[in-house]
Motif scaffolding. Structure first.
Motif, short mmCIF file in Angstrom:
data_model
loop_
_atom_site.label_atom_id
_atom_site.label_comp_id
_atom_site.label_asym_id
_atom_site.label_seq_id
_atom_site.Cartn_x
_atom_site.Cartn_y
_atom_site.Cartn_z
N GLY A 49 0.73 -1.35 0.14
CA GLY A 49 -0.11 -0.05 -0.04
C GLY A 49 0.86 1.14 0.19
O GLY A 49 0.33 2.40 -0.33
N LEU A 50 2.22 1.33 0.39
CA LEU A 50 2.90 2.36 0.39
C LEU A 50 3.31 2.87 -0.90
O LEU A 50 3.46 4.03 -0.96
CB LEU A 50 4.32 2.20 1.26
CG LEU A 50 4.30 2.30 2.56
CD1 LEU A 50 5.79 2.07 3.01
CD2 LEU A 50 4.08 3.75 2.90
N GLU A 51 2.90 2.12 -2.00
CA GLU A 51 3.25 2.59 -3.23
C GLU A 51 2.11 3.84 -3.69
O GLU A 51 2.31 4.46 -4.74
CB GLU A 51 3.17 1.69 -4.48
CG GLU A 51 1.64 0.86 -4.51
CD GLU A 51 1.46 -0.26 -3.41
OE1 GLU A 51 0.33 -0.49 -3.49
OE2 GLU A 51 2.18 -0.32 -2.66
N HIS A 55 4.80 10.62 0.43
CA HIS A 55 5.93 11.20 1.63
C HIS A 55 5.57 10.08 2.65
O HIS A 55 4.34 9.81 2.86
CB HIS A 55 5.78 12.28 1.88
CG HIS A 55 6.21 13.31 0.95
ND1 HIS A 55 5.42 13.86 -0.36
CD2 HIS A 55 7.31 14.19 0.82
CE1 HIS A 55 6.13 14.46 -1.12
NE2 HIS A 55 7.41 14.76 -0.42
N VAL A 56 6.47 9.94 3.50
CA VAL A 56 6.47 9.06 4.84
C VAL A 56 7.28 9.99 5.98
O VAL A 56 8.16 10.65 5.74
CB VAL A 56 7.06 8.02 4.71
CG1 VAL A 56 6.14 6.90 3.92
CG2 VAL A 56 8.49 7.73 4.32
N LEU A 106 9.15 9.65 -0.72
CA LEU A 106 9.07 8.10 -0.91
C LEU A 106 9.23 7.94 -2.68
O LEU A 106 8.18 8.09 -3.36
CB LEU A 106 8.05 7.36 -0.43
CG LEU A 106 7.76 5.94 -0.51
CD1 LEU A 106 9.15 5.31 0.08
CD2 LEU A 106 6.75 5.44 0.05
N ASP A 107 10.42 7.62 -3.01
CA ASP A 107 10.69 7.54 -4.66
C ASP A 107 10.27 6.31 -5.07
O ASP A 107 9.76 6.09 -6.17
CB ASP A 107 12.10 7.79 -4.80
CG ASP A 107 12.34 9.51 -4.54
OD1 ASP A 107 11.56 10.14 -4.58
OD2 ASP A 107 13.57 9.37 -3.93
N PHE A 115 13.06 3.49 -1.37
CA PHE A 115 14.17 4.51 -1.81
C PHE A 115 13.54 6.02 -1.44
O PHE A 115 12.63 6.31 -2.00
CB PHE A 115 14.24 4.26 -3.16
CG PHE A 115 14.66 2.97 -3.54
CD1 PHE A 115 16.22 2.91 -3.94
CD2 PHE A 115 14.23 1.92 -3.62
CE1 PHE A 115 16.73 1.64 -4.18
CE2 PHE A 115 14.75 0.65 -4.13
CZ PHE A 115 16.25 0.51 -4.38
N ILE A 116 14.35 6.82 -0.83
CA ILE A 116 13.84 8.23 -0.31
C ILE A 116 14.72 9.18 -0.62
O ILE A 116 16.06 8.97 -0.84
CB ILE A 116 13.85 7.95 1.30
CG1 ILE A 116 14.98 7.44 1.85
CG2 ILE A 116 12.57 6.94 1.67
CD1 ILE A 116 14.89 7.19 3.49
#
Length: 232
Positions: A49-51, A55-56, A106-107, A115-116
């Motif tokens: 779900g983070l996709e 930003h985090v 969040l890339d 990858f940040i």
């Protein structure tokens, strides 16, 4: 009461030492790194779900600034290093439990790695938790902080021809926006505010596997002198 916590991962960062790290996240968008998750959070389920998130928030430990005796007051370098303030009125690294927080871009999301970018995190930083940034709740339109009411004024960054050539060469090798990273970080003027730089004094910091050296031709300007491989 005491509690114990364990890292859920560690950051592999472009910043190999504390000096010249931006004092807040998002000030250097070219500052990139990878958050490597550890078991049991490295199997993919924990980041599902983070996709969908841009930003985090990262909760982390200032692992090189942990102290046995809590400080009630600190002297923030940005205020000249001679003005004491309550620790809870600052974001100084000297925290009661060594805990920091940063919002980062969040890339890319992989099962065991995030990858940040826009980071202000030292290489090896232990991460305690990850939380998605929620714009409608995290943006407070009428928020105020008279201590830090605006971003620091940027300083002009210039290059010697040889240093710029070195930076471009290493940028291709690293496949990283190295010139932008150096300019964005140095433009924050990393020296403590109480120091008055003289042209003869050189400063240095390590970015990725490189030593970057610069000086101040005038107090209002930085000139990058060289970008060379760091000594092992």
């Amino acid at each position: 009461m005491t509690y114990s916590v364990s890292p859920i991962g560690f950051v592999r960062s472009c910043f190999k030492e504390k000096f010249a790290i931006p004092r807040q996240p998002q000030l250097a968008p070219a500052a990139r790194g990878v958050l490597e998750l550890v078991a049991p959070f490295d199997q993919g389920d924990a980041v599902q779900g983070l996709e969908q998130v841009s930003h985090v928030w990262l909760l982390f430990l200032f692992h090189q600034a942990l102290e046995d005796k809590p400080r009630l007051k600190v002297r923030p370098p940005r205020l000249g290093g001679n003005k004491s303030m309550g620790v809870f009125a600052t974001r100084a690294t000297h925290r009661p439990n060594g805990i920091g927080q940063s919002v980062v871009k969040l890339d890319k999301v992989k099962a065991n790695r995030l990858f940040i970018s826009g980071i202000d995190l030292l290489d090896g930083t232990p991460i305690l938790d990850i939380k998605p940034y929620v714009p409608y709740a995290d943006i407070i339109a009428d928020a105020a902080n008279s201590i830090a009411s605006a971003a620091p004024q940027l300083i002009d960054v210039q290059w010697t021809d040889s240093a710029l050539k070195q930076a471009h060469t290493h940028a291709q090798r690293l496949d990283e926006p190295l010139v932008e990273l150096i300019e964005q970080c140095l433009a924050q003027d990393p020296r403590p505010a109480y120091q008055t730089p003289v042209p003869e004094r050189e400063y240095g910091a390590q970015f990725w596997d490189l030593d970057v050296r610069w000086h101040y031709p005038t107090p209002e300007q930085i000139r990058v002198l060289e970008v060379i491989p760091a000594e092992a």
